[in-house]
Write a protein that holds these residues in place. Structure first.
Motif, PDB file in Angstrom:
ATOM      1  N   PRO A 173      44.602  66.726  33.402  1.00 57.35           N
ATOM      2  CA  PRO A 173      44.109  66.583  34.797  1.00 57.35           C
ATOM      3  C   PRO A 173      42.638  67.065  35.128  1.00 57.35           C
ATOM      4  O   PRO A 173      41.885  66.349  35.531  1.00 57.35           O
ATOM      5  N   ASN A 174      42.116  67.882  34.160  1.00 57.93           N
ATOM      6  CA  ASN A 174      40.618  68.384  34.162  1.00 57.93           C
ATOM      7  C   ASN A 174      39.852  67.919  33.185  1.00 57.93           C
ATOM      8  O   ASN A 174      39.060  68.883  32.640  1.00 57.93           O
ATOM      9  N   GLU A 175      40.142  66.791  32.451  1.00 56.38           N
ATOM     10  CA  GLU A 175      39.587  66.496  31.489  1.00 56.38           C
ATOM     11  C   GLU A 175      38.024  66.142  31.530  1.00 56.38           C
ATOM     12  O   GLU A 175      37.640  65.526  32.636  1.00 56.38           O
ATOM     13  N   LYS A 176      37.264  66.535  30.837  1.00 58.90           N
ATOM     14  CA  LYS A 176      35.836  66.596  31.024  1.00 58.90           C
ATOM     15  C   LYS A 176      35.311  65.166  30.397  1.00 58.90           C
ATOM     16  O   LYS A 176      35.630  64.564  29.572  1.00 58.90           O
ATOM     17  N   PHE A 177      34.403  64.507  31.180  1.00 57.77           N
ATOM     18  CA  PHE A 177      33.676  63.393  30.770  1.00 57.77           C
ATOM     19  C   PHE A 177      32.345  63.853  30.457  1.00 57.77           C
ATOM     20  O   PHE A 177      31.657  64.821  31.123  1.00 57.77           O
ATOM     21  N   LYS A 178      31.702  63.246  29.686  1.00 58.53           N
ATOM     22  CA  LYS A 178      30.351  63.616  28.781  1.00 58.53           C
ATOM     23  C   LYS A 178      29.477  62.525  28.958  1.00 58.53           C
ATOM     24  O   LYS A 178      30.051  61.084  28.787  1.00 58.53           O
ATOM     25  N   TYR A 179      28.167  62.423  28.822  1.00 59.54           N
ATOM     26  CA  TYR A 179      27.340  61.261  28.488  1.00 59.54           C
ATOM     27  C   TYR A 179      26.669  61.440  27.016  1.00 59.54           C
ATOM     28  O   TYR A 179      26.233  62.367  26.503  1.00 59.54           O
ATOM     29  N   ASP A 180      27.146  60.447  26.372  1.00 57.01           N
ATOM     30  CA  ASP A 180      27.039  60.144  24.822  1.00 57.01           C
ATOM     31  C   ASP A 180      26.625  58.718  24.472  1.00 57.01           C
ATOM     32  O   ASP A 180      27.313  58.313  23.469  1.00 57.01           O
ATOM     33  N   PRO A 181      25.625  57.874  24.809  1.00 57.14           N
ATOM     34  CA  PRO A 181      24.787  58.282  25.970  1.00 57.14           C
ATOM     35  C   PRO A 181      25.431  57.878  27.352  1.00 57.14           C
ATOM     36  O   PRO A 181      25.065  58.119  28.269  1.00 57.14           O
ATOM     37  N   MET A 182      26.554  56.956  27.136  1.00 55.09           N
ATOM     38  CA  MET A 182      27.219  56.499  28.691  1.00 55.09           C
ATOM     39  C   MET A 182      28.380  57.570  28.813  1.00 55.09           C
ATOM     40  O   MET A 182      28.625  58.344  27.803  1.00 55.09           O
ATOM     41  N   LEU A 183      28.636  57.375  29.892  1.00 51.02           N
ATOM     42  CA  LEU A 183      29.788  58.467  30.425  1.00 51.02           C
ATOM     43  C   LEU A 183      31.088  58.064  29.731  1.00 51.02           C
ATOM     44  O   LEU A 183      31.413  56.861  29.737  1.00 51.02           O
ATOM     45  N   GLU A 184      31.755  59.127  29.239  1.00 48.01           N
ATOM     46  CA  GLU A 184      33.118  58.832  28.623  1.00 48.01           C
ATOM     47  C   GLU A 184      33.765  60.158  28.690  1.00 48.01           C
ATOM     48  O   GLU A 184      33.287  61.101  28.512  1.00 48.01           O
ATOM     49  N   PRO A 185      35.157  59.950  28.514  1.00 48.54           N
ATOM     50  CA  PRO A 185      35.955  61.067  28.460  1.00 48.54           C
ATOM     51  C   PRO A 185      36.182  61.718  27.280  1.00 48.54           C
ATOM     52  O   PRO A 185      36.241  61.075  26.378  1.00 48.54           O
ATOM     53  N   GLU A 186      35.983  63.065  27.236  1.00 50.98           N
ATOM     54  CA  GLU A 186      35.956  63.612  25.644  1.00 50.98           C
ATOM     55  C   GLU A 186      37.477  63.572  25.030  1.00 50.98           C
ATOM     56  O   GLU A 186      37.358  63.423  23.561  1.00 50.98           O
ATOM     57  N   LYS A 187      38.638  63.134  25.627  1.00 48.67           N
ATOM     58  CA  LYS A 187      39.783  62.990  24.780  1.00 48.67           C
ATOM     59  C   LYS A 187      40.269  61.498  25.035  1.00 48.67           C
ATOM     60  O   LYS A 187      41.549  61.208  24.642  1.00 48.67           O
ATOM     61  N   GLY A 188      39.432  60.740  25.433  1.00 50.03           N
ATOM     62  CA  GLY A 188      39.807  59.442  25.709  1.00 50.03           C
ATOM     63  C   GLY A 188      40.588  59.039  26.871  1.00 50.03           C
ATOM     64  O   GLY A 188      41.058  57.759  27.233  1.00 50.03           O
ATOM     65  N   LEU A 189      41.008  60.051  27.698  1.00 51.43           N
ATOM     66  CA  LEU A 189      41.843  59.902  28.887  1.00 51.43           C
ATOM     67  C   LEU A 189      43.098  59.134  28.737  1.00 51.43           C
ATOM     68  O   LEU A 189      43.315  58.230  29.127  1.00 51.43           O
ATOM     69  N   PRO A 190      43.930  59.858  28.306  1.00 52.97           N
ATOM     70  CA  PRO A 190      45.269  59.702  27.913  1.00 52.97           C
ATOM     71  C   PRO A 190      46.157  59.631  29.313  1.00 52.97           C
ATOM     72  O   PRO A 190      45.900  60.557  30.105  1.00 52.97           O
ATOM     73  N   ILE A 191      46.850  58.607  29.516  1.00 54.02           N
ATOM     74  CA  ILE A 191      47.715  58.562  30.914  1.00 54.02           C
ATOM     75  C   ILE A 191      49.185  58.355  30.710  1.00 54.02           C
ATOM     76  O   ILE A 191      49.415  57.692  29.426  1.00 54.02           O
ATOM     77  N   LYS A 192      49.951  58.820  31.343  1.00 52.46           N
ATOM     78  CA  LYS A 192      51.435  58.261  31.254  1.00 52.46           C
ATOM     79  C   LYS A 192      51.808  57.218  32.422  1.00 52.46           C
ATOM     80  O   LYS A 192      51.250  57.472  33.694  1.00 52.46           O
ATOM     81  N   LEU A 193      52.183  56.255  31.817  1.00 53.93           N
ATOM     82  CA  LEU A 193      52.307  55.130  32.867  1.00 53.93           C
ATOM     83  C   LEU A 193      54.054  55.189  33.531  1.00 53.93           C
ATOM     84  O   LEU A 193      54.648  55.490  32.902  1.00 53.93           O
ATOM     85  N   LYS A 194      53.964  54.552  34.591  1.00 48.45           N
ATOM     86  CA  LYS A 194      55.277  54.429  35.169  1.00 48.45           C
ATOM     87  C   LYS A 194      54.896  53.142  36.054  1.00 48.45           C
ATOM     88  O   LYS A 194      53.805  52.780  36.855  1.00 48.45           O
ATOM     89  N   PRO A 195      56.135  52.133  36.233  1.00 52.83           N
ATOM     90  CA  PRO A 195      55.960  50.923  37.120  1.00 52.83           C
ATOM     91  C   PRO A 195      55.412  51.364  38.410  1.00 52.83           C
ATOM     92  O   PRO A 195      55.902  52.265  39.024  1.00 52.83           O
ATOM     93  N   SER A 196      54.549  50.494  39.209  1.00 58.99           N
ATOM     94  CA  SER A 196      54.286  50.594  40.487  1.00 58.99           C
ATOM     95  C   SER A 196      55.805  50.357  41.240  1.00 58.99           C
ATOM     96  O   SER A 196      56.544  49.461  40.751  1.00 58.99           O
ATOM     97  N   HIS A 197      55.517  50.644  42.529  1.00 58.80           N
ATOM     98  CA  HIS A 197      56.882  50.657  43.144  1.00 58.80           C
ATOM     99  C   HIS A 197      57.206  49.195  43.964  1.00 58.80           C
ATOM    100  O   HIS A 197      57.926  49.029  44.718  1.00 58.80           O
ATOM    101  N   PHE A 198      56.150  48.345  43.621  1.00 62.45           N
ATOM    102  CA  PHE A 198      56.155  47.042  44.411  1.00 62.45           C
ATOM    103  C   PHE A 198      56.942  46.115  43.814  1.00 62.45           C
ATOM    104  O   PHE A 198      57.273  46.012  42.529  1.00 62.45           O
TER     105      PHE A 198
END
Length: 479
Positions: A454-479
């Motif tokens: 949740p608190n993953e840091k983003f850095k500029y190198d040179p564009m803005l990017e997440p340090e760990k690649g921004l892993p997420i856990k998916l779940k189906p939308s409720h629609f």
């Protein structure tokens, strides 16, 4: 081996000589001008490493703010990348630089950019820049791009089906890069071969890492790897240009099917066509700019939507209302995108808090005065999103995520500048808007997600990017 060592020594000697010359020029300027306050930092390297350190911490705006507070909130001087730089701050500074193009200032980039992007628009100035920009915009304008919108929707749907559906966890940053690059390759080159797109995407990763920095072309350096990547990309595009010329002559393809055909059949306002190298370099520029900034923005959007469920729900509601008015399987049309007002306000607020690029550069064409300070001819000038995007006098509670800031007339002019401004405003702005909104339309309808960090840091190198690649856990939308 001895020859290689000698060449390396001569290259470093030439670089040091270049920087020493800059320092001597600075001393001369100090004697002759009332310069903005500030510091030049360490000999030769200036404050480059401090700026890069702050960028890798994700806060280049802190570098700017600290010096605004210490020196002058309007303009201050520093030294980076071997150049003496005046940093123009806030809406007044942005307005001055954006409105003085080809009068007091012109575009400037570090030598690494000049060597990697060669004859592209980014290195053009004056009338040549105006004509090239007009030619590129005749393809990248809203009127032309609206015809490609159903295709963009189809690409987004196929991308999500291939890379997202059936997954429990995904790494957002590299996967979104595939989407953005697939889209750019399709619209600019009509390239849909997955292996070719993947190969080009990998080369662009190397290219990007060396685009801002010292242009030391020695084995092992980022710039050397970037130059090799640029050579390989150029070779690929050159072959595409050669084949397309034949296909156009034999009327096998449409002259309006993509950017490559457009550049081959359309002349500039002076009647001259772009040379082959100009076409290659401008396509290289747009492939780079057309996917890297969007990748950064979409990764940041995914982060904020994962953190702010109430914002996600509001975006989902708007997108479902658009879908409910369409037939099963019907692709997005221009009028659908115009209804995504809240969604675009969310994207705008994301770019205020986390701009994909921290700023850009200009060069003084002549001596001039700004904010009671003398700016010498030849000095490099920098504008930064960090000098205004989080200014509490311009944005109340600036750290709070609030899309309503962009309703009505929106922010104060020149306070919100993720795309720059004036004659040099990002020419891919409309392409980026469509690319981002089409992806958001499709992703929120299919998934909700939780951030693994949740608190993953983003850095500029040179564009803005997440340090760990921004892993997420998916779940189906409720629609």
């Amino acid at each position: 081996m001895e020859v290689a060592k000698l060449l390396a020594f001569l290259a470093l000697f030439a670089l040091c000589l270049h920087f020493i010359t800059k320092i001597l020029k600075l001393r001369n300027h100090t004697n002759l001008h009332h310069l903005p306050p500030g510091t030049s930092g360490w000999p030769i390297v200036g404050e480059t490493f401090e700026f890069l350190r702050k960028s890798l911490e994700g806060s280049p705006s802190r570098f700017i703010k600290e010096r605004m507070d210490k020196h002058d909130s309007r303009v201050f001087k520093t030294s980076m990348l071997g150049e003496h730089i005046a940093v123009f701050c806030g809406p007044a500074g942005h307005k001055f630089l954006f409105s003085n193009e080809n009068k007091n200032v012109q575009v400037w980039w570090p030598s690494s950019v000049k060597k990697l992007l060669r004859q592209s628009l980014v290195n053009k100035v004056g009338d040549e820049a105006k004509m090239t920009r007009k030619l590129l915009l005749s393809f990248l304008n809203a009127e032309t791009l609206r015809n490609f919108l159903p295709k963009m929707d189809s690409i987004a749907q196929q991308h999500i089906k291939t890379h997202w559906e059936g997954k429990v966890e995904v790494l957002v940053y590299p996967i979104i890069q595939l989407y953005a690059f697939e889209l750019a390759c399709c619209l600019f080159l009509s390239t849909e071969d997955s292996s070719q797109v993947s190969n080009l995407s990998s080369l662009f990763d190397e290219f990007l890492k060396g685009i801002i920095g010292f242009s030391i072309n020695l084995p092992g350096t980022r710039f050397h790897r970037a130059m090799k990547a640029a050579g390989a990309i150029t070779k690929e595009i050159k072959m595409m240009v050669k084949n397309r010329r034949v296909d156009l002559e034999e009327k096998k393809v449409s002259p309006t099917q993509d950017l490559l055909s457009h550049l081959l059949v359309t002349s500039k306002t002076n009647g001259r066509f772009l040379s082959e190298m100009e076409i290659i370099d401008n396509i290289l520029l747009l492939l780079f700019a057309g996917h890297d900034t969007s990748r950064s923005v979409l990764s940041s959007v995914m982060k904020y939507l994962g953190q702010l469920p109430e914002v996600y729900e509001h975006v989902l509601k708007e997108q479902l209302e658009i879908s409910q008015g369409k037939e099963e399987g019907e692709l997005l049309q221009w009028e659908d995108v115009q209804k995504m007002k809240y969604t675009w306000n969310v994207v705008s607020e994301v770019m205020r808090l986390s701009p994909p690029v921290s700023g850009a550069y200009r060069e003084a064409l002549k001596d001039f005065t700004y904010a009671d300070y003398d700016i010498p001819k030849g000095w490099k000038l920098h504008w930064s999103t960090g000098s205004s995007h989080k200014d509490p006098t311009l944005f109340s509670n600036p750290e709070t995520f609030d899309p309503s800031r962009f309703e009505g007339e929106g922010p104060t002019p020149y306070s919100y500048v993720p795309f720059g401004g004036g004659p040099r405003m990002c020419l891919g702005q409309e392409f980026a808007r469509l690319e981002i909104l089409v992806f958001m339309h499709n992703i929120v309808k299919r998934f909700k997600w939780d951030l693994v960090f949740p608190n993953e840091k983003f850095k500029y190198d040179p564009m803005l990017e997440p340090e760990k690649g921004l892993p997420i856990k998916l779940k189906p939308s409720h629609f």
